[in-house]
Every structure is written in C-alpha cells, then in structure tokens.
Design an enzyme around this catalytic site. Structure first.
Site, PDB file in Angstrom:
ATOM      1  N   GLY A  85       0.800  -1.207   0.000  1.00  8.44           N
ATOM      2  CA  GLY A  85       0.000   0.000   0.000  1.00  8.44           C
ATOM      3  C   GLY A  85       0.837   1.262   0.000  1.00  8.44           C
ATOM      4  CG  PHE A  86       4.914   3.255   1.955  1.00  7.15           C
ATOM      5  CD1 PHE A  86       4.709   4.070   3.059  1.00  7.15           C
ATOM      6  CD2 PHE A  86       5.997   3.528   1.135  1.00  7.15           C
ATOM      7  CE1 PHE A  86       5.556   5.135   3.324  1.00  7.15           C
ATOM      8  CE2 PHE A  86       6.846   4.589   1.389  1.00  7.15           C
ATOM      9  CZ  PHE A  86       6.619   5.402   2.490  1.00  7.15           C
ATOM     10  CB  VAL A  89       9.936  -2.931  -1.052  1.00  6.46           C
ATOM     11  CG1 VAL A  89      11.183  -3.130  -0.200  1.00  6.46           C
ATOM     12  CG2 VAL A  89       8.775  -2.438  -0.196  1.00  6.46           C
ATOM     13  CG  ASP A 202      -1.133  -3.707   8.019  1.00  2.41           C
ATOM     14  OD1 ASP A 202      -2.071  -4.483   7.736  1.00  2.41           O
ATOM     15  OD2 ASP A 202      -0.427  -3.172   7.154  1.00  2.41           O
TER      16      ASP A 202
END
Length: 372
Positions: A85-86, A89, A202
């Site tokens: 969601g961020f 990576v 989370d």
C-alpha cells in the site's frame, strides 16, 4: 492522528540527527530551501504530532534521493522486491555504509501517504527489539519520501507458506513454531514494553520478514496507533488494515484495542499451522475465509488433524499441534475480553518452540502424508 512525542526515525526511516530535530521549520533565507531534516519536521508539524524533547529517539541516517536512486540503479524493475500500500520496495546496495538495504518508496498515488511515512519513522525511532525490523535511514527530500530498512534475505513469511515455487521446501514444524514465537515477542514489545504502548494494526504474514535462520521481524508500521491510556478502553479511529486479519469488533465499530492485534495474530498463527491463506478466493465459497472455515473444526479435537498443513507430510507432533491450535482458538475468540494478553501467548509459544520435533524419533502422522 496524534502520535508519538518524537521527531526522528519513523517506522522505517530516521534522520541521522533525528533525535535532535525539532518540529519546526528552519528555512535558509539565502537559498530559500528546506533542508531534508526540516522536511521531516514539516511533515510532523502538518500532522499535529508532538515532540518528545527527551532525546529518546534512536539515530538513523538521512539519505539523499540521489544516493537511494544510485543504490537501486535508478529503481530498476529487476531490483524490485515487492509492492504494498505504501509503494514499491527495492533492494539496494548503499556504498556509503557498505550495506544492503530494502528501500521503500512512497507512491504518491498509493493507498498510504505522508501520515503513514511519518508514523513509521516515529514508531521505529522509539523501538528497539530483535523481532522488529531495523530502520537504517530515510529520505524526506522535496516531495520524495523513502525508507531504508535492513535487508531481510529470506523475504516474508507469506513467501514461505503460500504458493511455493517449484523447488522451495515447505517450512518444517520447528521453524513454524520458532517464527510464531518470535513474531509474538515482537508484538509483546509493542504492547507491553514501548512507551507509549502501540497497537500494530497491520499484523499479517506479508509483514513478518525473515532473516538468516528464519529469524522473524515485524515490519511496516505505517498504521500503528498509540493504545488507550488511563481509564480509556479503546481508541476510536478509521478502520484500517487488511481484510481477513481485522478483528470483527474493530471492523464494525472502529474501536481499536490491544485485543484487536491478538485477533490478527490468531489469524497469522492459523495460517502457519494450516498453510492456508487468510482469504483465498480460489477455494470453494465456504473455505475462502480461513477463520470461517476453521471455526466448525475448533469444536472437536478429532478434527484438528484436518487443519494441519499437508505440506508437512505428517511430520509434526500431535500434542504440539493441538496446543498450537488451542492458542489460535483463544486468540480468535469473537469477544475481545476472552482473548489472552500477548504475554500469555508468548509464554505458550516459547514453550512450543522449545519442544523440538524430530521425525526420526517421533511418529509421522501417516494419514496426512501426501506425495512429494
């Protein structure tokens, strides 16, 4: 979202002099620009977060965007480790510190934003535990937001439980219990040892990263929330998290408690035991939700062998598996006050992890064997 009284490392990134940064703006009048450290301070100020002033933050390095771009070969696709969601990576090699990093870049059009970035920096600034991922540094330069964590070479727990690629061996029983116990210890630190205590919010298999020897570390703290204090029983907040892991009372009311994390941990433990996903839409309708599928089986211990991951090839301890399922059952109680506190979960799982199963000595459960 009032959060930690600290300016510095977030859940995953912190400036090198984060513990000295102030939530105020230092503008260079001659050049009319905001320094990287001050950009993070501006984020904190805009979110109405408070400064600790006690110097409790761990130091983390401040990276330039150019450094992180070079480390990831300009964010080349073949350096990408995954996406959440961020944002994406990447694996990067930072020459200045001669270290491999997992570099998370904020997707400005993604599901999470500046608030989650800051919360992650602040959380990991206050945290120090072997079962929490280490934040090495961050970049808050202009509109760029990136976090640099220690690189975890074995990836996430999810990668070792579900959809295994050809040639990857399934986790054995001892390793599964080791991972479960380590993840529980990380959660215990957040609930009982951090000041202020933190609700993770989370917890899921993809956020449990594995280092050498399958050492587990909790990661991704962008949704973390300071827990209730004093005579308060809960924190009222917007419902956030991942479908399949959210506690039912939180999903319905938005009332978040430490017991919400316990429910999520129960789902993770059930995944570890069964090898099934929390939500799996490839299965028949009644089996798509892991907890809904398991609840009828919880009622009779005779059903417990049906719940063990067939990839274990019958190589698991009967007594230990029953105890592990019993822990998951307690964590998944629908009434939050009936769920155990995390310290009790840690005690139980530490015991199970210490009871080593040897298929050469102990009987193999033949009824659960499948072809290699």
């Amino acid at each position: 979202m009032g959060f930690f009284c600290c300016v510095g490392k977030s859940n995953k990134n912190n400036p090198a002099d984060a513990d000295k940064a102030k939530p105020s703006l230092n503008v260079n009048k001659k050049k009319n620009w905001i320094s990287k450290d001050d950009q993070l301070s501006l984020d904190v100020k805009n979110l109405n977060l408070k400064e600790d002033g006690k110097g409790n933050c761990k130091r983390a390095q401040t990276f330039t965007f150019a450094e992180l771009a070079a480390a990831t070969r300009n964010f080349r696709p073949d350096c990408c480790l995954g996406e959440g969601g961020f944002g994406k990576v990447y694996k990067g090699q930072l020459d200045r510190i001669n270290q491999d990093l997992a570099i998370k870049q904020l997707d400005r059009n993604g599901l999470q934003g500046i608030r989650e970035f800051v919360v992650e920096v602040l959380t990991l600034s206050l945290a120090d535990h072997p079962n929490l991922v280490n934040l090495i540094g961050f970049c808050a330069e202009g509109d760029q937001r990136l976090l640099g964590y220690e690189y975890m070479p074995l990836g996430s727990l999810e990668n070792h439980l579900h959809d295994l690629p050809c040639g990857r061996r399934a986790l054995d029983w001892n390793t599964r219990m080791k991972i479960a116990a380590g993840a529980a210890r990380g959660l215990e630190y957040l609930h009982d040892k951090m000041k202020p205590p933190v609700i993770y919010r989370d917890l899921k298999c993809s956020n449990i990263l594995l280092g050498e020897g399958y050492h587990p570390k909790l990661s991704d703290f962008g949704l973390a929330k300071v827990g209730p204090s004093g005579d308060k029983t809960h924190v009222s907040t917007r419902v956030m998290g991942t479908y399949g892991y959210c506690a039912p009372e939180y999903a319905m009311t938005g009332q978040l408690t430490f017991k919400s994390d316990i429910y999520s941990f129960g789902v993770v433990l059930l995944e570890i035991i069964t090898g099934r996903k929390a939500i799996d839409q490839t299965k028949p309708a009644k089996q798509q939700n892991l907890v809904a599928w398991a609840r009828p089986l919880f009622k009779d211990r005779k059903n417990f062998p049906q719940m063990i991951d067939p990839l274990l090839q019958g190589q698991y301890p009967v007594r230990g598996s029953y105890q592990a399922i019993a822990i998951a059952v307690m964590c998944l109680q629908e009434q939050p006050n009936l769920r155990p506190v995390i310290a009790d979960v840690v005690t139980a799982l530490n015991y199970l992890a210490s009871q080593k199963y040897d298929p050469g000595i102990h009987p193999v459960q033949g009824s659960r064997r499948i072809p290699s």
